[in-house]
Design an enzyme around this catalytic site. Sequence first.
Site, mmCIF file in Angstrom:
data_model
loop_
_atom_site.group_PDB
_atom_site.id
_atom_site.type_symbol
_atom_site.label_atom_id
_atom_site.label_comp_id
_atom_site.label_asym_id
_atom_site.label_seq_id
_atom_site.Cartn_x
_atom_site.Cartn_y
_atom_site.Cartn_z
ATOM 1 N N GLU A 121 -9.774 -3.513 6.634
ATOM 2 C CA GLU A 121 -8.349 -4.037 7.217
ATOM 3 C C GLU A 121 -9.476 -4.334 8.835
ATOM 4 O OE1 GLU A 121 -5.263 -1.468 6.984
ATOM 5 O OE2 GLU A 121 -5.700 -0.904 9.689
ATOM 6 N N GLN A 163 1.392 -0.935 0.195
ATOM 7 C CA GLN A 163 -0.127 0.018 0.419
ATOM 8 C C GLN A 163 1.192 1.479 -0.242
ATOM 9 O OE1 GLN A 163 -2.882 -0.232 2.825
ATOM 10 N NE2 GLN A 163 -2.591 2.480 3.409
ATOM 11 N N GLY A 164 0.956 1.645 -1.322
ATOM 12 C CA GLY A 164 2.096 3.373 -1.138
ATOM 13 C C GLY A 164 0.605 4.823 -0.478
ATOM 14 N N SER A 207 -3.342 6.648 13.677
ATOM 15 C CA SER A 207 -2.850 6.487 15.435
ATOM 16 C C SER A 207 -3.646 6.220 16.493
ATOM 17 C CB SER A 207 -2.308 7.610 15.061
ATOM 18 O OG SER A 207 -2.689 8.905 15.914
ATOM 19 N N SER A 266 0.891 6.969 2.907
ATOM 20 C CA SER A 266 1.706 7.624 3.337
ATOM 21 C C SER A 266 2.928 7.866 3.064
ATOM 22 C CB SER A 266 2.625 6.770 4.892
ATOM 23 O OG SER A 266 0.792 6.094 5.570
ATOM 24 N N GLU A 285 -4.264 8.818 18.235
ATOM 25 C CA GLU A 285 -4.453 10.418 18.460
ATOM 26 C C GLU A 285 -5.721 10.658 17.790
ATOM 27 O OE1 GLU A 285 -1.653 9.103 18.952
ATOM 28 O OE2 GLU A 285 -1.557 9.379 21.258
#
Lengths: 327, 394
Positions: free
Chosen positions: B239, B121-122, B366, B124, B368
Amino acid sequence: MSEMRQTLEDSARKVFPNWEAARDASDAWAQVAQLGWFMVGVPEKIGGLGLGDEGLAIIFAELGRALVPGPVLTQFLVIEALVAGAPFEERDGLLERAMSGEIMTASLAIGGRSSEAVMDADKASHILLRREDVVALISQDGAQVKARETWDVSRRLFDVAVVDDAQRYVVARGQKAAQLNDRLDTLLCIALAGDALGGARAALGLTLDHLKGRSQFDRPLAMFQALKHRVADLKMMIDTADAFYADRTSQSLTALEAGELKNFCCAVYRDTVEDAIQLHGGVGLTTEYAIHRFFKRAFLNCALGGDADYWNERAGRAAMAESQAKA
Amino acid sequence: MSTDLQDFRAEIRQWLDREAPTDWRSAATHDAFVESQRAWFRKLVAAGYAVPHWPERWPGGGRTLLEQKIIYEELSRADAPRLLLPFVSTYHAYATIGECGTQEQQERYLHAILDGETWCQGFSEPNAGSDLAAIRTKAVRDGDHYVVTGQKIWSTMAQYADMCLLLVRTSTEGAKQAGMTYLLMDMDSPGVTVRPIHQIQGDEEFAEIFLDEVRVPVDQRVGAEGAGWAVAQATLASERGLTLMELSYRMRGALTRIARQLTEVGRADDRGALRDLGALKIRIDAVCALADQFLRKRMNDEEQIGDASIVKLAYARCLRAYADLGVRFAGLDGQFHAPITFGDLNSGNWMADFMNSYAWTIAGGSDEVQRNIIAERMLGMPREPKSWTAEVAA
């Protein structure tokens, strides 16, 4: 959502939309009796509604949500003792009186320590006496009761000393008493878990209302990320407790399984109210705001029905045994 | 449980007794681990257990929720390796191409996945992590190709991948999300360079991908130009659910590692330690119940906004608590380096487990970011005003 859940929750929310609606203990008691809640767990063939622990679990959470005062949980314990114990001549009559709201009480401690934390012992006609080898219902005039003032004013707790020659109906003896004690501990823990879950949800709701309503630095408190993250963590833990409660109360539980559930839900409630006071700020420390009522009930719940150390240790020993069995 | 399901459980248990690899923990290098993953995936495909979440027309697909649960429970019970190498292929690539791809793309890529073609997976980039819409990798249209230049990072097992799910920027006009496009890129195209990232626990699970004027045919675009953000949501949603249920049950099974650790250090009767073990056991049981409930909601189309964030956050925090207790009970022994077990989040190599647990508290949104989603989208807490750079500029 099941039809039973919908029906029970709807009626609960109509009668007790919030804690203020349940503020008066004797009114609330009359409402609970009128709703037929004391019949929910009793099998149909002896006059109940036959909805089992799953039905009771829904009611426990509603009682916690609205901070319903009075000896409701102990009434359920007495009713269960009458249902699950050995039948005796006066049993059906007593059961009927208990289901219609005549106060009969018991201790909110687990196991044999049944002389403390007895709810509303001064108003009860009978008190359930739990010893390792015998479970009996004694008439109230055969007991000396002493009130102890609690921080949580939604519950009145008494120390009870039983007079030796008190009139008693024996519900179970010997091995049967041990089984019944186990069952009563299980039910007590489910009740406290449900009370904690309902209370935690309501306390989070009050906290959110406050954060959305109050502004500082020209913005609502609810906009500050530092506060959002704390509230999100509470929501995550409450939803986890919610799923755990739904899962466990859909099956028949051992006392340990119920104790684990009680432990988790009570810890979540306690963490929620601890943060809720902080997030309310100064007003959280005043009696003008309701949050302190949830705070006090949450702490009391932790101390009833076996505390965190007791259940965690038992769960830990069970995990050790499980690991040895696998090896 | 019905007889059918009991039979199904017995069938897979028998098969696993016979076929499940037992030596995967001893893989000494990441390469060796990847090889064992390929072999294990081939076996699972042949037996019809690799893609129970795919529709019925695929071999091994069309399993009911309960059957899928049984498969994962038995895999966990047999201590079989999790499928990490084909993870992006069987979940992300499958969901993206299955939901948003053309008939042609589905024919071309989905079969190949079962034949062992692997995907990475590209998404980030160095400056677009939590703020994914800030990606800058640029794709310029040139006839029937896009020419792509930029850099991707945190791409799981990209050094072994044949294909890449690539999110690129085709426009800088308007909202950041509006200028994004979704491409399927061959990893052996000229201009693609992959560099594995050396992680703090000694693994090389992630890689960086450098793209230098890579040509990607236009017919390998998923969705319209500018619709990349919406397609990416299908990728990201795939996922959760089963994965979190599987991982929660594996953590539950691995509780024995902490119990054994306690025995090893002679503290099997230490009441303080037993209480902490008990509290963790209870918490893992609760998280398993949550993962179960989430999966049920998803299967019944009852999932609400934020539910996925709740379950991911709950698992991630619990995984950290698991590793934390292990590190504590291991004491000084835990501070001596031991070879890592590739592909296991609950290996009993406590420092490695602790470091690995960040994979769930940082990757895939994340903690957060999840907390913001829960607060803003579930609990209705207001968003902060637009970013300070915008205000300063104004």
